[in-house]
Scaffold this active site. Structure first.
Site, PDB file in Angstrom:
ATOM      1  N   HIS C 123       2.739  -0.420   4.008  1.00 22.02           N
ATOM      2  CA  HIS C 123       3.742   0.476   3.420  1.00 22.02           C
ATOM      3  C   HIS C 123       3.942   1.678   4.338  1.00 22.02           C
ATOM      4  CE1 HIS C 123       4.890   3.531   0.078  1.00 22.02           C
ATOM      5  NE2 HIS C 123       5.981   2.941   0.564  1.00 22.02           N
ATOM      6  N   CYS C 147      -2.771   5.353  -1.804  1.00 16.39           N
ATOM      7  CA  CYS C 147      -1.647   6.278  -1.580  1.00 16.39           C
ATOM      8  C   CYS C 147      -0.502   5.970  -2.524  1.00 16.39           C
ATOM      9  CB  CYS C 147      -1.148   6.185  -0.147  1.00 16.39           C
ATOM     10  SG  CYS C 147      -2.303   6.874   1.039  1.00 16.39           S
ATOM     11  N   HIS C 148      -0.050   4.706  -2.503  1.00 16.30           N
ATOM     12  CA  HIS C 148       1.110   4.385  -3.334  1.00 16.30           C
ATOM     13  C   HIS C 148       0.889   3.135  -4.164  1.00 16.30           C
ATOM     14  CE1 HIS C 148       2.509   6.702   0.178  1.00 16.30           C
ATOM     15  NE2 HIS C 148       3.104   7.404  -0.763  1.00 16.30           N
ATOM     16  N   GLY C 149      -0.374   2.713  -4.281  1.00 14.26           N
ATOM     17  CA  GLY C 149      -0.700   1.646  -5.206  1.00 14.26           C
ATOM     18  C   GLY C 149      -0.396   0.235  -4.756  1.00 14.26           C
ATOM     19  N   PRO C 162       4.452  -1.170  -3.287  1.00 14.66           N
ATOM     20  CA  PRO C 162       5.619  -1.029  -2.402  1.00 14.66           C
ATOM     21  C   PRO C 162       5.488  -1.651  -1.008  1.00 14.66           C
ATOM     22  CG  PRO C 162       4.398   1.027  -2.488  1.00 14.66           C
ATOM     23  CD  PRO C 162       3.702   0.092  -3.421  1.00 14.66           C
TER      24      PRO C 162
END
Lengths: 419, 278, 182
Positions: C123, C147-149, C162
């Site tokens: 990502h 950080c963003h799963g 993501p």
């Protein structure tokens, strides 16, 4: 200010009209180096060197900014980052480094010719004193920048140059030693000195660029001088800067780049000193330390003072070395002759060429080892240098009978071309 | 009165510098007459390097790869005992015509190893060199400090010629005439060796190349002392600037372009100014 | 003005324009060519490109364990998959994946238990959790980027969140108990 017949900026392109009416930058450029700046039509090739100095500054800024991306400013890593990283591993790094090192030399060649042109043609005289004063400021900034740049590769000459030049300040009575330690951030050049020199070496060129803008601004108030020294009388005396002088300067720039390329690609170390390929060693001074060639005349003046007289010899040397440049600030008031151009001043012309020779002799002595013969010659040459500016030129300017001046620039041009 | 002072201040300042310079000049001239500078031993005995012609000389010069390989052998077998080559990496040897595998082997077999610090144990160990490593530092315990050789041909006047003359100059002894003036040179101090090409005349390095065939050349070249010193000098020109050939090639392209541009800009300049007297 | 009178000579204006355009074009070409070395100098330098291969000793990594090491200054995850983890990875229908790849394609022949990937989330480049002892391995038992799963499975494939691609597999060879990466 400009001459009444200067062309006015009238953009046809609607985008330029839009921009110009909101931020008149296009107009500014047009009036500065475009068709809106009327320039005497009789400028010779010596007038190319102002633009060339600007080109040299831009070359140094660009190569310098990219080199700074690869440089490590630490006493432990600087030499390696230059001589391994930049010279061997970075793509085209050798080109950047040689272009930057030799670019400094080219810059000084151009600046010296530019200055001597100003001296010969009396370009420092009213109403252009401010142009000259700003020029001397630029020259001082340039010398400081060049010196600090030479320290960065952290070779033997870098190190001992930093040692010797900061040593000048210890000649100042009472506070001298403290000032030197403060400048270096230590007792000898090391990380602290190297880092601050790097920081200032990156900063000063932008200060120079600012001073250059003021220099050009001040030039545009009275307009360019010219080889006759006779002021512009009317429209027939001038041509627009663009395309006339852009074309001529374009040719000058290409010739400049040819000489520059010969240095970079075929003799990159010719003007350098072998000792700077030896890593800095604080415990061993090279046998002959000399600065870069462009400082040699001033170095010779420094070394010429070998006798204590009221003040210590060291202080005299430092005073004289700085004095030899600072006296240029007073030149517009030392030379009172109403005639500008040396071409119409028989006595000044002789004095000028003797000065050129004198400075070359000083340069030669400054680059030679401090042996008695060279010291003796530099003492005579240094004495003449001061005599020229402070005694000979003031006296000549009051006793000389100048040759008759042409009535106008156009008259001089027509007389020369035989029309 | 004040205005007279202001008017004459330039003469006072100029006069002051000139008077001090004349006093200094008097001192220097008197010094030279009373005590003419004595001839130094360096002046009497120091020799300028003899001319050396290499394939890489001149603007059209190219490295002689076979010679560079021989020079590398000389460095490896002789010089590397005391002198490091720390600015050069093993991978750079590919430029000399060695294959990837050969470079790997040279690196692996190199006598001096790379130091490694063991973070957990807090001790220093060593490992074999790999192509991406620089030639390791050499720690020399004896007298003198053998300089790193990577840049030596740039760091000395006359570069390669100096290296060649120094290596072959040990048998040149001071002349009887010079010895009469400087009798202290009759006996070289212990641990030093007389060499007229060395700046200080007495050098700590013993003659490194002493007999023909000291290095085994595989390309059939006779390994005389002179040949070996020439080869290692050529090699050290390469180590000082491996990009030398690229630099000159780029130079010819750039110059060609600029000369073409010069004709064009001259034409443009003439055409712009056509009809304008100046 | 006098100059313009001078200019109105017999000079052929077309030839003149041509020369001036040519000179300006050559200058533009020259400036363009000069930019190349400046830009190129910002590419990785020879010493960076030559950075040596990384050797990983596999003998100390038990099944189910993973280690974090570094390859070209990037984190490298080396994981010894358990048979259950291999089975879990093989059980996923490839067509359902965002970046369809089988475990076999992502491991060396005959060494399907060694999952060697860069520890760089595809990502935005964070280091996912799961290689260190006791770290959260996420809902699919592989790696989980905090950080963003983004969640990766036991083959290092993107399964949730993501990130657009599977964790990158560098080139490597396994010789006995040593993996040579690079």
């Amino acid at each position: 200010m400009s001459f009444p017949w200067a062309k006015h900026y009238e953009p046809k392109n609607p985008v330029m009209q839009w921009v110009d009416s909101r931020l008149p930058l296009p107009r500014f450029v047009y009036n500065a180096v475009g068709a809106g700046y009327p320039v005497p039509r009789n400028l010779n090739y010596w007038w190319n060197f102002g633009v060339l100095a600007g080109v040299a500054l831009v070359c140094q800024l660009i190569t310098g900014i990219v080199l700074a991306m690869h440089f490590h400013s630490s006493a432990a890593g600087a030499f390696e980052s230059v001589n391994v990283g930049i010279m061997r591993d970075v793509n085209a790094g050798w080109f950047l480094r040689f272009a930057h090192a030799n670019g400094a030399s080219m810059f000084f060649v151009v600046i010296y010719i530019h200055m001597f042109r100003g001296l010969y043609y009396g370009s420092y005289k009213a109403p252009r004193e401010m142009v000259w004063l700003l020029g001397v400021v630029i020259f001082l900034l340039l010398m400081a920048t060049a010196f600090m740049g030479y320290v960065l590769p952290w070779g033997q000459m870098s190190f001992w140059g930093a040692q010797v030049i900061t040593g000048f300040f210890s000649a100042i009575p009472v506070a001298g030693d403290w000032i030197r330690v403060w400048l270096l951030g230590g007792y000898a050049p090391d990380d602290a000195a190297l880092n601050r020199f790097f920081s200032l070496h990156y900063l000063l060129p932008f200060v120079i660029a600012g001073a250059v803008i003021l220099h050009i601004w001040a030039l545009h108030i009275p307009g360019s001088s010219n080889p006759t020294g006779v002021e512009v009388k009317g429209e027939q005396d001038t041509v627009p800067f663009h395309p006339y002088y852009t074309a001529k300067d374009g040719l000058g720039v290409v010739v400049f780049l040819i000489l520059f390329s010969v240095l970079i690609f075929f003799a990159p170390d010719y003007l350098g000193h072998p000792d700077n390929y030896i890593p800095a060693n604080p415990l061993s001074t090279p046998a002959h330390i000399v600065p870069e060639w462009y400082f040699w005349p001033f170095y010779a003046i420094l070394r010429a003072f070998t006798a204590d007289f009221i003040l210590p010899a060291k202080l005299w040397g430092v005073l004289a070395m700085f004095g030899s440049i600072l006296l240029l600030f007073f030149l517009p008031w030392l030379d009172k002759s109403p005639v500008r151009s040396g071409a119409y001043r028989p006595m000044y012309k002789v004095a000028f060429w003797v000065l050129v020779f004198d400075v070359l002799v000083l340069g030669y002595c400054g680059g030679s080892p401090a042996e008695p013969l060279y010291v003796i010659v530099s003492q005579i040459a240094a004495a003449y240098y001061f005599a020229h500016f402070l005694i000979i030129v003031p006296i000549i300017s009051s006793i000389e009978t100048p040759k008759p001046l042409p009535g106008s620039i156009t008259e001089a041009v027509l007389a020369k071309t035989g029309a | 009165m004040t205005s007279l002072f202001i008017k004459s201040i330039k003469f006072l300042v100029g006069g002051a510098f000139i008077v001090v310079l004349l006093i200094a000049l008097y001192g220097s001239v008197r010094g030279v007459i009373k005590e003419p500078p004595a001839e130094t031993a360096e002046h009497a005995m120091h020799k300028h390097p003899e001319e050396l012609k290499l394939a890489s000389d001149g603007p059209f010069g190219k490295f002689d790869r076979a010679q560079l390989q021989r020079g590398f052998l000389v460095y490896k077998d002789v010089c590397s005992t005391c002198h490091s080559l720390n600015l050069v990496s093993f991978r750079n040897l590919k430029d000399l015509g060695y294959s990837e595998a050969e470079v790997k082997k040279i690196a692996k077999d190199w006598g001096t190893k790379q130091p490694v610090f063991d973070e957990k144990g807090g001790t220093w160990g060593e490992r074999d060199n790999v192509p991406s490593d620089r030639f390791p530092k050499v720690y020399y315990p004896g007298t003198g400090t053998p300089p790193d050789l990577s840049l030596i041909t740039k760091a000395r006047h006359d570069g390669a010629a100096y290296v060649h003359s120094l290596l072959t100059g040990y048998d040149k002894k001071p002349s009887a005439e010079a010895l009469a003036k400087f009798p202290e040179f009759a006996k070289t101090p212990d641990g030093m060796h007389f060499n007229p090409y060395f700046a200080n005349l007495n050098i700590a390095m013993p003659p490194p190349l002493t007999q023909d065939g000291q290095v085994q050349y595989s390309d059939g070249t006779r390994a005389t002392v002179d040949q070996m010193s020439k080869d290692v000098s050529a090699f050290l020109v390469w180590t000082a600037e491996p990009t030398l050939e690229t630099r000159r090639q780029a130079g010819f392209a750039v110059l060609g372009f600029l000369i073409f541009a010069a004709f064009l800009t001259y034409g443009a300049y003439r055409s712009v100014w056509a009809g304008v007297k100046h | 003005m006098a100059i313009e009178a001078d200019l109105a000579g017999p000079e052929n204006p077309r030839r003149r324009d041509y020369l001036q355009y040519a000179a300006v074009s050559v200058a533009a070409v020259g400036a363009g060519v000069v930019v190349l070395p400046l830009v190129n100098s910002m590419n990785p330098s020879a010493d960076v490109l030559a950075q040596s291969t990384t050797e990983v000793d596999l003998s100390k990594i038990e099944p189910g364990m993973a280690i974090k090491t570094s390859f070209r200054k990037q984190p490298l995850f080396v994981r010894n998959l358990t048979p259950a983890e291999i089975a879990a990875a093989d059980a996923v229908p490839v067509s359902s994946l965002r970046d369809p790849q089988t475990l076999e394609q992502r491991t060396a022949k005959d060494h399907t238990n060694w999952l060697i990937t860069l520890g760089v989330c595809t990502h935005l480049g964070c280091v996912p959790l799961g290689a260190g002892e006791g770290e959260n391995r996420g809902p699919f038992g592989g790696y989980f980027c905090p950080c963003h799963g983004s969640a990766y499975d036991t083959a290092g494939r993107i399964r949730q969140g993501p990130a657009p691609k599977n964790l990158e597999v560098p080139k490597y060879n396994i010789n006995g108990a040593i993996a040579v990466v690079g």
